[in-house]
Design an enzyme around this catalytic site. Structure first.
Site, PDB file in Angstrom:
ATOM      1  N   ASN A  81       0.813  -1.230   0.000  1.00 49.05           N
ATOM      2  CA  ASN A  81       0.000   0.000   0.000  1.00 49.05           C
ATOM      3  C   ASN A  81       0.846   1.280   0.000  1.00 49.05           C
ATOM      4  O   ASN A  81       0.430   2.284  -0.568  1.00 49.05           O
ATOM      5  CB  ASN A  81      -0.919  -0.032   1.227  1.00 49.05           C
ATOM      6  CG  ASN A  81      -1.475   1.319   1.591  1.00 49.05           C
ATOM      7  OD1 ASN A  81      -2.392   1.824   0.956  1.00 49.05           O
ATOM      8  ND2 ASN A  81      -0.889   1.944   2.618  1.00 49.05           N
ATOM      9  N   TYR A  90       3.580  10.354 -11.020  1.00 44.58           N
ATOM     10  CA  TYR A  90       2.601   9.523 -10.306  1.00 44.58           C
ATOM     11  C   TYR A  90       1.719   8.750 -11.289  1.00 44.58           C
ATOM     12  O   TYR A  90       1.486   7.554 -11.128  1.00 44.58           O
ATOM     13  CB  TYR A  90       1.763  10.415  -9.385  1.00 44.58           C
ATOM     14  CG  TYR A  90       0.813   9.665  -8.463  1.00 44.58           C
ATOM     15  CD1 TYR A  90       1.291   8.946  -7.374  1.00 44.58           C
ATOM     16  CD2 TYR A  90      -0.566   9.703  -8.662  1.00 44.58           C
ATOM     17  CE1 TYR A  90       0.429   8.267  -6.512  1.00 44.58           C
ATOM     18  CE2 TYR A  90      -1.447   9.035  -7.805  1.00 44.58           C
ATOM     19  CZ  TYR A  90      -0.936   8.324  -6.737  1.00 44.58           C
ATOM     20  OH  TYR A  90      -1.798   7.656  -5.894  1.00 44.58           O
ATOM     21  N   LYS A 132       1.884   4.672 -11.360  1.00 48.35           N
ATOM     22  CA  LYS A 132       0.710   3.856 -11.010  1.00 48.35           C
ATOM     23  C   LYS A 132       0.267   2.982 -12.184  1.00 48.35           C
ATOM     24  O   LYS A 132      -0.287   1.901 -11.986  1.00 48.35           O
ATOM     25  CB  LYS A 132      -0.425   4.760 -10.512  1.00 48.35           C
ATOM     26  CG  LYS A 132      -0.145   5.360  -9.124  1.00 48.35           C
ATOM     27  CD  LYS A 132       0.038   4.280  -8.058  1.00 48.35           C
ATOM     28  CE  LYS A 132       0.170   4.833  -6.654  1.00 48.35           C
ATOM     29  NZ  LYS A 132       0.341   3.777  -5.641  1.00 48.35           N
TER      30      LYS A 132
END
Ligand code: NAD
Length: 252
Positions: free
Chosen positions: A86, A151, A155
């Site tokens: 996570n 980012y 991702k």
């Protein structure tokens, strides 16, 4: 009645706050033994005390520490059934604004950590008879912005890395399933503070809300429930899949 993840040993990174802490809480409520790790020792220990679980200090970008954490889990619990990768950071900036150092830092925390976590955990999970790995991607891996170059792409890389590791585990027939989650904007304390730090927080809150076609931001439980499903045997036929829970953000 037995919990949905009763008896499973779960290692969850970045468990001190936000989605990690909420997922740990939901897993504990369904009967798992949960070990949270976090780079923030004070917040990690406080969360573990509040939740009633174990805490191990860990920088997920440190390969040697990953190996030690897995060894500690094996010594204490003798097995590992679920790994939840996570922990991550958000690095803002367009191709023009972002420095090479910041771009690399985003990939190191958000992508390399997942490579290292899976690499370190798979042998113990295989010896434990299989299990489930849940990697955190984001709807930001699907829906991109000019100001999130690092980012967005990190991702997206998590999705492809997840698929490759899932196929490896399937080929090995080691019983390990590997999936990833793609949340939309979820109202965590950190998102709250980002909103509060903008010049017009009310306008930012409204913009963050309508970005999801459903018209609002998500709640941490929206993702915690998904993590419980993926950690449990209920998802036993799911592997290599991105699970999008984003109020429609990715298709807007
Ligand atoms: N909140 C959202 O709206 C949202 C949306 C989509 C995806 N996500 C993803 O969900 C995950 C959790 O998000 P969140 O909003 O709860 O984040 P958060 O920033 O609230 O919590 C992240 C946790 O990871 C820890 N961490 C950061 N770097 C670390 C490192 N190097 N080693 C160990 N721990 C480290 C932090 O200390 C923190 O406790 C992340 O992968 C994030 O990208 C969040």
């Amino acid at each position: 009645m037995a919990g949905r993840v009763e008896g499973k040993v779960v290692l969850l990174t970045g468990g001190a706050m936000g989605l990690g802490k909420a997922s740990a809480k939901a897993l504990l409520a369904e009967g798992a033994t949960v070990i949270i790790t976090d780079i923030d020792e004070a917040a990690g220990r406080a969360a573990a005390t509040e939740l009633g679980c174990e805490y191990l200090p860990q920088d997920v970008t440190d390969w040697a520490r990953w190996q030690n954490v897995i060894a500690e889990v094996e010594t204490t619990h003798g097995r590992l059934d679920v790994l939840v990768n996570n922990a991550a950071i958000t690095v803002f900036g367009s191709i023009a604004d972002i420095s090479p150092e910041d771009f690399k830092r985003c990939y190191t925390v958000d992508v390399d950590s997942i490579f290292m976590g899976c690499k370190a955990a798979i042998p113990l999970m295989a010896r434990s008879g299989g299990g489930s790995i849940v990697n955190f991607s984001s709807a930001a891996g699907n829906k991109v912005s000019p100001d999130l170059a690092a980012y967005n792409s990190a991702k997206a890389a998590v999705v492809t890395l997840t698929k490759s590791i899932a196929l490896y585990c399937a080929r090995e027939q080691n019983g390990i399933r590997v999936n990833c989650v793609q949340p939309g904007t979820i109202l965590t304390p950190n998102v709250e503070s980002v909103i509060a730090g903008t010049p017009d927080p009310d306008a930012t809150r409204a913009a963050f809300s309508v970005a999801q076609p459903i018209g609002r931001m998500g709640e941490v439980d929206d993702i915690a429930h998904l993590v419980v499903y993926l950690a449990s045997d209920e998802s036993k036929f799911a592997t290599g899949a991105p699970f999008i829970v984003d109020g429609g953000l990715s298709i807007a």
